[in-house]
Design an enzyme around this catalytic site. Structure first.
Site, PDB file in Angstrom:
ATOM      1  N   SER A 248       0.851  -1.178   0.000  1.00  0.00           N
ATOM      2  CA  SER A 248       0.000   0.000   0.000  1.00  0.00           C
ATOM      3  C   SER A 248       0.894   1.238   0.000  1.00  0.00           C
ATOM      4  CB  SER A 248      -0.876   0.013   1.247  1.00  0.00           C
ATOM      5  OG  SER A 248      -0.068   0.253   2.384  1.00  0.00           O
ATOM      6  N   LYS A 249       0.253   2.384   0.004  1.00  0.00           N
ATOM      7  CA  LYS A 249       1.000   3.645  -0.065  1.00  0.00           C
ATOM      8  C   LYS A 249       2.039   3.768   1.049  1.00  0.00           C
ATOM      9  CE  LYS A 249      -1.894   6.694  -2.719  1.00  0.00           C
ATOM     10  NZ  LYS A 249      -3.271   7.103  -2.528  1.00  0.00           N
ATOM     11  N   ARG A 250       1.764   3.104   2.154  1.00  0.00           N
ATOM     12  CA  ARG A 250       2.710   3.159   3.265  1.00  0.00           C
ATOM     13  C   ARG A 250       4.099   2.664   2.866  1.00  0.00           C
ATOM     14  NH1 ARG A 250       2.453  -0.272   7.179  1.00  0.00           N
ATOM     15  NH2 ARG A 250       0.918  -1.562   6.109  1.00  0.00           N
TER      16      ARG A 250
END
Ligand code: GLU
Length: 480
Positions: A248-250
């Site tokens: 994910s963007k993390r």
């Protein structure tokens, strides 16, 4: 025999609610490779039934991303939004056959029952409250103008999926909710539309992410309800971040455009993606798309998730730069620089830069990050470097160097090296006392390609200008 028996047909079906995700790009690649190994068709369908969340610009980014990877699809793009009438017609067919029913429960009512049940026993699926409504009850709800959704009635027993990657997957139907086919706003749900589309498009193999495993039994039940022939299903492992949670963007960027903007070569990116969840069972790691087509087999797709590792991608990208060679990388660099607003129309200069930078740049962006001075005269001297390498006598020494440089012909790496040697002998200083400050003077940086090569690449005119500027700068420094 119709086409269905002879031609493999696969598809990628992104929803345009976000940019092209790395995971979707990888699934697209697997479908593409499978189609090409089997001389089948690879199709693109845009799943835009969610009119509120679908965005035109996302469609553009998906198309651009697939084209960048050269995953060309074989037929016209299918847009689900063109088939709304068809979905409704087919839904009514199920209603008429008694396989679906109208549900008038409001989201609030459902939520309340769910909460109550969760407190009591821990699990809840739709309780079929509207399944056997009397005619009067239905008429009452209609009169009240209650919104209604069409639900599919899940038959008893169990559903089996022969998954191409995971083998047999069995699910008790009692665990499956009577899911919605047509929402109260008239739009079809994903599970409903996907079955009708895959059937209409004569899809023979549905290869998609593991996150859809729980949807597949629902879809199989719909295939059966319509009497459609089943495609084969294969669920490819998810891509995880280094911490083993879903990518994910993390973890950094998940949109394909980021990798393009960073200056990864499409060949390398495709090569890297192919290895996320698949391997050829050989030592070889660098594959062109044609080599991937030659080696690809569904049997070699892994059952377990893949880990996204940006350093590995950078390594593959560097390998690809070497494989493509200086001329080709220079041509890609020219385009890339243009995209960043840097126009260099001297191909030979770019080739020299690529050669001089050696293996340091792992992606095209590094040419700007590490070699900004190749494209502009406007840079400042690295502060720490200036403190360390600039000294009082330097101004006079650079003046001597300038004299030699002005007369130097031919302006080659070896000749430049000789000049440095000669001057350090003559001025009785160490070569390093000239090399370090001159590097700062011509590039602003403390590290870079070998200095004599760098000076040759920059060219006489530019180096003279930069050394003159350095002299001027040194004249203004107070060394006390
Ligand atoms: N639109 C779905 C997705 O993007 C497609 C899933 C499928 O391939 O059936 O996940």
């Amino acid at each position: 025999m119709d086409d269905r028996d002879t031609q493999i047909r696969v598809r990628i079906a992104p929803s345009p609610t976000g940019y092209l995700h790395v995971g979707t790009a990888r699934t697209a690649l697997f479908n593409y490779l499978f189609a090409r190994t089997k001389r089948g068709a690879f199709l693109l369908r845009i799943e835009d039934t969610d009119l509120k969340r679908s965005r035109e610009e996302m469609v553009g980014s998906i198309i651009e991303g697939l084209k960048w990877m050269k995953l060309n699809w074989d037929e016209d793009i299918i847009y689900q939004s063109d088939y709304f009438d068809d979905y409704r017609k087919k839904a009514i067919e199920l209603l008429d056959k008694g396989l679906a029913y109208w549900c008038y429960c409001t989201p609030d009512e459902i939520e309340e029952r769910r909460k109550k049940a969760l407190k009591a026993e821990g699990g809840w699926i739709y309780d079929r409250r509207c399944h056997n409504l009397s005619k009067q009850e239905m008429e009452k709800f209609e009169r009240e103008g209650r919104p209604k959704a069409l639900r599919f009635f899940i038959p008893p027993e169990y559903t089996v999926c022969q998954d191409l990657i995971h083998g047999e997957i069995k699910r008790e139907n009692s665990e499956i909710e009577d899911f919605v086919l047509i929402k109260s706003d008239g739009a079809p749900t994903y599970n409903f539309a996907v079955v009708l589309d895959d059937h209409r498009m004569r899809i023979t193999h549905v290869l998609r992410g593991d996150d859809h495993i729980t949807n597949t039994p629902k879809q199989i039940l719909l295939y059966k309800a319509f009497g459609f022939e089943l495609p084969q299903f294969g669920h490819v492992p998810l891509i995880l971040g280094k911490d083993h949670s879903k990518l994910s963007k993390r973890h950094g960027a998940v949109s394909l455009s980021y990798y393009k903007d960073e200056g990864f070569l499409p060949e390398a990116f495709v090569n890297y993606l192919a290895f996320l969840g698949w391997s050829p069972k050989t030592e070889k790691e660098i594959f062109s798309i044609d080599e991937l087509i030659d080696s690809f087999a569904i049997e070699n797709i892994h059952k377990t998730p893949a880990i996204f590792d940006i350093e590995r991608l950078e390594w593959i990208n560097r390998e690809w730069m070497n494989r493509l060679g200086i001329k080709e990388v220079a041509s890609r660099l020219e385009e890339y620089l243009k995209g960043s607003g840097i126009i260099v129309d001297n191909r030979e200069y770019l080739e020299n830069i690529v050669e001089a930078m050696g293996n340091r740049p792992k992606k095209l962006k590094h040419f700007i990050e590490y070699g900004q001075y190749f494209f502009t005269d406007d840079f400042s001297y690295d502060e720490e470097g200036a403190k360390k390498y600039f000294y009082p006598d330097l101004e006079d020494r650079i003046k001597v160097l300038l004299k030699y440089i002005r007369d130097l012909e031919p302006f080659t790496k070896d000749a430049i090296e000789n000049v440095f040697r000669e001057i350090s002998e003559k001025l009785e200083c160490k070569a390093a006392e000239l090399i370090h400050p001159v590097r700062l003077g011509v590039s602003g940086m403390r590290v870079g390609p070998g200095l004599f090569k760098l000076i040759e690449v920059l060219g006489k005119e530019s180096v003279i200008k930069r050394l003159e500027k350095l002299v001027e700068y040194l004249g203004g420094v107070d060394f006390k």
